[in-house]
Design a protein around this motif. Structure first.
Motif, PDB file in Angstrom:
ATOM      1  N   ASN A  21       0.807  -1.227   0.000  1.00  8.92           N
ATOM      2  CA  ASN A  21       0.000   0.000   0.000  1.00  8.92           C
ATOM      3  C   ASN A  21       0.839   1.274   0.000  1.00  8.92           C
ATOM      4  O   ASN A  21       0.374   2.338   0.441  1.00  8.92           O
ATOM      5  N   GLU A  22       2.072   1.205  -0.501  1.00 11.96           N
ATOM      6  CA  GLU A  22       2.882   2.413  -0.679  1.00 11.96           C
ATOM      7  C   GLU A  22       2.819   2.782  -2.149  1.00 11.96           C
ATOM      8  O   GLU A  22       3.788   2.679  -2.900  1.00 11.96           O
ATOM      9  N   ARG A  23       1.635   3.233  -2.603  1.00 15.14           N
ATOM     10  CA  ARG A  23       1.329   3.427  -4.015  1.00 15.14           C
ATOM     11  C   ARG A  23       2.263   4.439  -4.679  1.00 15.14           C
ATOM     12  O   ARG A  23       2.860   4.149  -5.725  1.00 15.14           O
ATOM     13  N   GLU A  24       2.356   5.630  -4.092  1.00 14.77           N
ATOM     14  CA  GLU A  24       3.154   6.677  -4.723  1.00 14.77           C
ATOM     15  C   GLU A  24       4.624   6.263  -4.836  1.00 14.77           C
ATOM     16  O   GLU A  24       5.283   6.490  -5.853  1.00 14.77           O
ATOM     17  N   ARG A  25       5.134   5.663  -3.783  1.00  9.72           N
ATOM     18  CA  ARG A  25       6.533   5.230  -3.778  1.00  9.72           C
ATOM     19  C   ARG A  25       6.757   4.141  -4.819  1.00  9.72           C
ATOM     20  O   ARG A  25       7.780   4.136  -5.530  1.00  9.72           O
ATOM     21  N   GLY A  26       5.795   3.233  -4.915  1.00 12.83           N
ATOM     22  CA  GLY A  26       5.925   2.158  -5.885  1.00 12.83           C
ATOM     23  C   GLY A  26       5.862   2.666  -7.310  1.00 12.83           C
ATOM     24  O   GLY A  26       6.655   2.254  -8.174  1.00 12.83           O
ATOM     25  N   ILE A  27       4.881   3.603  -7.610  1.00 11.79           N
ATOM     26  CA  ILE A  27       4.758   4.140  -8.963  1.00 11.79           C
ATOM     27  C   ILE A  27       6.010   4.904  -9.352  1.00 11.79           C
ATOM     28  O   ILE A  27       6.509   4.781 -10.493  1.00 11.79           O
ATOM     29  N   ALA A  28       6.546   5.669  -8.429  1.00 11.28           N
ATOM     30  CA  ALA A  28       7.752   6.453  -8.726  1.00 11.28           C
ATOM     31  C   ALA A  28       8.929   5.538  -9.092  1.00 11.28           C
ATOM     32  O   ALA A  28       9.689   5.806 -10.045  1.00 11.28           O
ATOM     33  N   LEU A  29       9.079   4.453  -8.343  1.00  5.76           N
ATOM     34  CA  LEU A  29      10.185   3.533  -8.617  1.00  5.76           C
ATOM     35  C   LEU A  29       9.982   2.810  -9.951  1.00  5.76           C
ATOM     36  O   LEU A  29      10.940   2.587 -10.714  1.00  5.76           O
ATOM     37  N   LEU A  30       8.710   2.453 -10.283  1.00  9.42           N
ATOM     38  CA  LEU A  30       8.435   1.804 -11.554  1.00  9.42           C
ATOM     39  C   LEU A  30       8.703   2.743 -12.730  1.00  9.42           C
ATOM     40  O   LEU A  30       9.239   2.338 -13.766  1.00  9.42           O
ATOM     41  N   GLN A  31       8.304   4.024 -12.566  1.00  7.95           N
ATOM     42  CA  GLN A  31       8.562   5.003 -13.624  1.00  7.95           C
ATOM     43  C   GLN A  31      10.074   5.198 -13.828  1.00  7.95           C
ATOM     44  O   GLN A  31      10.561   5.298 -14.961  1.00  7.95           O
ATOM     45  N   GLN A  32      10.804   5.234 -12.710  1.00  8.84           N
ATOM     46  CA  GLN A  32      12.270   5.350 -12.799  1.00  8.84           C
ATOM     47  C   GLN A  32      12.856   4.124 -13.502  1.00  8.84           C
ATOM     48  O   GLN A  32      13.767   4.248 -14.352  1.00  8.84           O
ATOM     49  N   ALA A  33      12.319   2.934 -13.198  1.00  5.25           N
ATOM     50  CA  ALA A  33      12.834   1.701 -13.799  1.00  5.25           C
ATOM     51  C   ALA A  33      12.579   1.666 -15.303  1.00  5.25           C
ATOM     52  O   ALA A  33      13.463   1.297 -16.088  1.00  5.25           O
ATOM     53  N   VAL A  34      11.356   2.107 -15.745  1.00  4.77           N
ATOM     54  CA  VAL A  34      11.065   2.058 -17.169  1.00  4.77           C
ATOM     55  C   VAL A  34      11.899   3.085 -17.921  1.00  4.77           C
ATOM     56  O   VAL A  34      12.360   2.832 -19.044  1.00  4.77           O
ATOM     57  N   ASN A  35      12.124   4.240 -17.334  1.00  2.00           N
ATOM     58  CA  ASN A  35      12.966   5.255 -17.987  1.00  2.00           C
ATOM     59  C   ASN A  35      14.408   4.757 -18.124  1.00  2.00           C
ATOM     60  O   ASN A  35      15.043   4.936 -19.171  1.00  2.00           O
ATOM     61  N   ASN A  36      14.914   4.111 -17.055  1.00  2.00           N
ATOM     62  CA  ASN A  36      16.279   3.564 -17.125  1.00  2.00           C
ATOM     63  C   ASN A  36      16.365   2.447 -18.168  1.00  2.00           C
ATOM     64  O   ASN A  36      17.342   2.352 -18.928  1.00  2.00           O
ATOM     65  N   GLY A  37      15.328   1.623 -18.224  1.00  2.00           N
ATOM     66  CA  GLY A  37      15.338   0.530 -19.182  1.00  2.00           C
ATOM     67  C   GLY A  37      15.324   1.025 -20.613  1.00  2.00           C
ATOM     68  O   GLY A  37      16.065   0.528 -21.470  1.00  2.00           O
ATOM     69  N   LEU A  38      14.482   2.017 -20.921  1.00  2.00           N
ATOM     70  CA  LEU A  38      14.432   2.559 -22.276  1.00  2.00           C
ATOM     71  C   LEU A  38      15.709   3.295 -22.630  1.00  2.00           C
ATOM     72  O   LEU A  38      16.164   3.249 -23.785  1.00  2.00           O
ATOM     73  N   ALA A  39      16.299   3.968 -21.655  1.00  2.00           N
ATOM     74  CA  ALA A  39      17.564   4.673 -21.913  1.00  2.00           C
ATOM     75  C   ALA A  39      18.663   3.685 -22.276  1.00  2.00           C
ATOM     76  O   ALA A  39      19.579   4.006 -23.050  1.00  2.00           O
ATOM     77  N   MET A  40      18.579   2.474 -21.733  1.00  2.00           N
ATOM     78  CA  MET A  40      19.583   1.444 -22.038  1.00  2.00           C
ATOM     79  C   MET A  40      19.146   0.555 -23.193  1.00  2.00           C
ATOM     80  O   MET A  40      19.746  -0.474 -23.443  1.00  2.00           O
ATOM     81  N   GLU A  41      18.058   0.954 -23.880  1.00  2.00           N
ATOM     82  CA  GLU A  41      17.533   0.214 -25.022  1.00  2.00           C
ATOM     83  C   GLU A  41      17.070  -1.192 -24.626  1.00  2.00           C
ATOM     84  O   GLU A  41      17.122  -2.132 -25.418  1.00  2.00           O
ATOM     85  N   LEU A  42      16.604  -1.336 -23.394  1.00  2.41           N
ATOM     86  CA  LEU A  42      16.073  -2.613 -22.914  1.00  2.41           C
ATOM     87  C   LEU A  42      14.567  -2.609 -23.137  1.00  2.41           C
ATOM     88  O   LEU A  42      13.767  -2.591 -22.203  1.00  2.41           O
ATOM     89  N   SER A  43      14.204  -2.686 -24.425  1.00  2.00           N
ATOM     90  CA  SER A  43      12.787  -2.525 -24.791  1.00  2.00           C
ATOM     91  C   SER A  43      11.915  -3.607 -24.174  1.00  2.00           C
ATOM     92  O   SER A  43      10.839  -3.336 -23.647  1.00  2.00           O
ATOM     93  N   TYR A  44      12.362  -4.836 -24.251  1.00  2.00           N
ATOM     94  CA  TYR A  44      11.541  -5.958 -23.807  1.00  2.00           C
ATOM     95  C   TYR A  44      11.273  -5.889 -22.321  1.00  2.00           C
ATOM     96  O   TYR A  44      10.165  -6.103 -21.849  1.00  2.00           O
ATOM     97  N   LEU A  45      12.301  -5.598 -21.548  1.00  2.00           N
ATOM     98  CA  LEU A  45      12.155  -5.439 -20.105  1.00  2.00           C
ATOM     99  C   LEU A  45      11.258  -4.247 -19.792  1.00  2.00           C
ATOM    100  O   LEU A  45      10.382  -4.303 -18.913  1.00  2.00           O
TER     101      LEU A  45
END
Length: 621
Positions: A215-239
């Motif tokens: 139930n730490e929604r905001e913290r979880g969403i922020a970390l997921l958004q950070q993870a997807v941005n890092n993944g796309l920056a590294m061209e990790l499209s599938y992940l």
């Protein structure tokens, strides 16, 4: 959605894709034509296939297919396993899970045969991931557990971080709640240890989902958004697509607009990368949303897109639905035909070279065979020579032992007799002159016998110690016999003995003079000793292949039991008198001298009376 096929792309090469992926792909493409080592070429093709699936899945399939064909031709099992893994990824991303499972399973079996534990773990994990996609969760969990148990023995534990992360994402309920953080922390430590940025992005994804569960929604969403941005920056499209799905699903309940934004973003990435499964997934999500909104234009747009996707899927299934072994054989056959067409002009040259090499090989083999045969014959001859020498050494050793025994026996008695006579002579006054003269005669006789034995033995020892090298020279035989008789003329005259030399003056004997005269003197001396007074001693000779010399006396002859043992130094001869003792040693030495001159020696009884001692030597002409 918990579709984690993204992580199985590390299957065969166990490498992480980071910021330098694009540069590495370009470098590998540039270096590929310059690689001459076949195995390295296969490895590079597989590496390109692993890297390219994020950018262009068709290129990944092309590289893997080529790597598989070459690896099968070379019998390179590791390269073939890596290529099969990439092909499995392609079929997985294209949505053909049955073929994907087949290729993953074949790759797993090859890794198991090669005892490549790290890739065995990854193979088990990948098969589990496919079963997860087909919703066969019991089988999927079983393969994950097998992978975890197998990976406990790994020295390099980077694959274990991948395995643990996937297990956490797909089946968190299988892990005790108090162990989830421990698993995640272990995976993150392994990622840091091996500088695996991909693994760290996945760890952030898992951590974000854990925050949401707590139930730490905001913290979880922020970390997921950070993870997807890092993944796309590294061209990790599938992940990144899996994380985009997580974020879209989060907003579906309270903010549809944001959910649509994430789904469209995911669809764009999937279309660009050629990820058929994700295109269908995001297209269906958007289609359902616009149906609910009654937005017919968008509904028509995404229905057409989905229809085209299903048509492409059916087309792909019809094209690639053949058995994977047939595909490999056909592809290999096509390549072989191409190679034959390109190399037809040089085939004659190759055959010519092979013919020359074959001819050289045959000639070399023939010469080697002859050399081996000659060597075998030489070795055989050497073995025979060594055996003969060993036999001769054994005979000489036994003769020496016998000689020592004879010396010990034959010298002891006459010397002991002399000692006894000397003791008796101390009391000379008690003897008459006739008795004293008889004692002196006895002493003289014993001394003569000892001296005779000693002289014979000294002559033999001289030949043994002087490094005797036999060289036959031509000698007039009749003159040799006359010369050998001369020292015994007075002795013969005293006893009324007559010496008859019937040797033809023309006979030439080839021998060593010193050795042959020793034999002559001993034969004549023995004849004198065993001849009665006023008898005749005859020396005769005959020629043929050998020159044979015989000395005949008119004595009593030799008893049959001693006749065969006379020249055998191994025999334990019993002598009847002192005369026989001296003669025994001399005859043994005569036998040794005769053999040194490549001849033979023997004795026989005359039919009338007496004995005949003979020897023969080769007649060199």
């Amino acid at each position: 959605m918990k579709k984690k096929v993204s992580f199985l792309v590390l299957l065969s090469l166990a490498v992480s894709v980071c910021f330098g992926q694009f540069r590495e792909v370009n470098k590998l493409k540039k270096d590929l034509p310059l690689i001459h080592d076949s195995l390295q070429y296969v490895n590079t093709l597989n590496r390109l296939g692993m890297l390219m699936y994020e950018q262009n899945i068709d290129s990944a399939f092309s590289y893997a297919k080529k790597a598989r064909t070459i690896a099968e031709r070379l019998g390179y099992k590791a390269g073939k396993a890596d290529a099969l893994n990439v092909i499995g990824i392609v079929y997985d991303l294209k949505g053909n899970l049955q073929l994907s499972l087949r290729y993953y399973n074949e790759a797993y079996n090859l890794y198991k045969e090669l005892k490549d534990t790290s890739n065995v773990v990854q193979g088990l994990m990948n098969i589990g991931l496919v079963f997860n996609e087909t919703h066969e969760n019991k089988k999927a969990i079983d393969f994950f557990k097998r992978a975890i148990n197998t990976g406990k023995t790994l020295q390099r534990d980077s694959i274990m971080s991948l395995l643990l992360c996937n297990y956490l994402l797909l089946y968190p309920e299988q892990i005790p709640k108090d162990s989830v953080e421990i698993y995640l922390d272990k995976a993150r430590q392994i990622g840091i240890k091996f500088k695996d940025n991909r693994m760290l992005v996945e760890a952030d994804q898992i951590q974000g989902l854990l925050y949401l569960q707590n139930n730490e929604r905001e913290r979880g969403i922020a970390l997921l958004q950070q993870a997807v941005n890092n993944g796309l920056a590294m061209e990790l499209s599938y992940l990144s697509l899996d994380i985009v799905i997580n974020l879209g699903d989060l907003y579906m309940s309270n903010d549809t607009a944001k959910a649509v934004k994430y789904y469209k973003r995911g669809l764009s990435i999937a279309e660009k990368s050629g990820y058929h499964y994700y295109e269908k997934f995001f297209g269906k999500k958007l289609y359902d949303i616009y149906i609910a909104r009654n937005n017919l234009d968008e509904v028509q747009r995404y229905s057409e897109k989905l229809l085209k996707l299903y048509e492409d899927e059916e087309k792909f299934a019809n094209t690639s639905g053949v058995d994977y072994i047939d595909y490999a054989l056909k592809d290999q056959e096509l390549e072989a035909i191409t190679i034959r067409s390109q190399n037809r002009q040089i085939l004659a040259i190759v055959l010519g070279i092979l013919f020359v090499i074959t001819a050289i090989t045959v000639i070399f083999t023939y010469r080697l065979y002859n050399l081996k045969k000659k060597h075998g014959l030489t070795l055989e001859e050497l073995n025979r020579t060594v055996q003969l020498r060993n036999d001769k050494l054994e005979v000489d050793h036994e003769f020496n032992n016998r000689l020592v025994s004879i010396l010990a026996h034959d010298f002891r008695q006459p010397i002991g007799a002399l000692k006894t006579l000397a003791t008796v002579l101390k009391d000379a006054d008690s003897f008459t002159r006739e008795e004293l003269m008889e004692l002196v005669d006895t002493m003289e006789h014993s001394s003569n016998i000892s001296l005779e034995i000693f002289e014979n033995i000294l002559q033999w020892i001289k030949q043994q110690l002087s490094g005797f090298d036999y060289k036959a020279v031509p000698l007039p035989l009749k003159e040799l016999i006359d010369e050998a008789i001369q020292p015994f003329s007075l002795l013969g005259k005293d006893r009324g003995l007559k010496f008859v030399n019937t040797v033809d003056p023309a006979i030439i004997i080839y021998a060593d003079k010193e050795l042959v005269q020793f034999i002559h003197r001993n034969f004549i001396h023995n004849a004198i000793k065993f001849s009665p007074d006023n008898s005749t001693i005859t020396v005769s000779a005959s020629t043929g292949n050998d020159v044979t010399v015989c000395v005949q006396d008119e004595g009593k002859g030799i008893s049959p039991d001693k006749l065969q043992l006379l020249f055998n130094f191994k025999a334990n001869m019993q002598y009847s008198n002192e005369k026989e003792k001296g003669a025994g040693v001399a005859l043994m030495i005569c036998k040794d001298f005769t053999e040194k001159m490549n001849g033979r020696i023997w004795v026989e009884n005359n039919q009338v009376k007496g004995a005949i001692f003979c020897y023969s030597l080769p007649n060199i002409r």
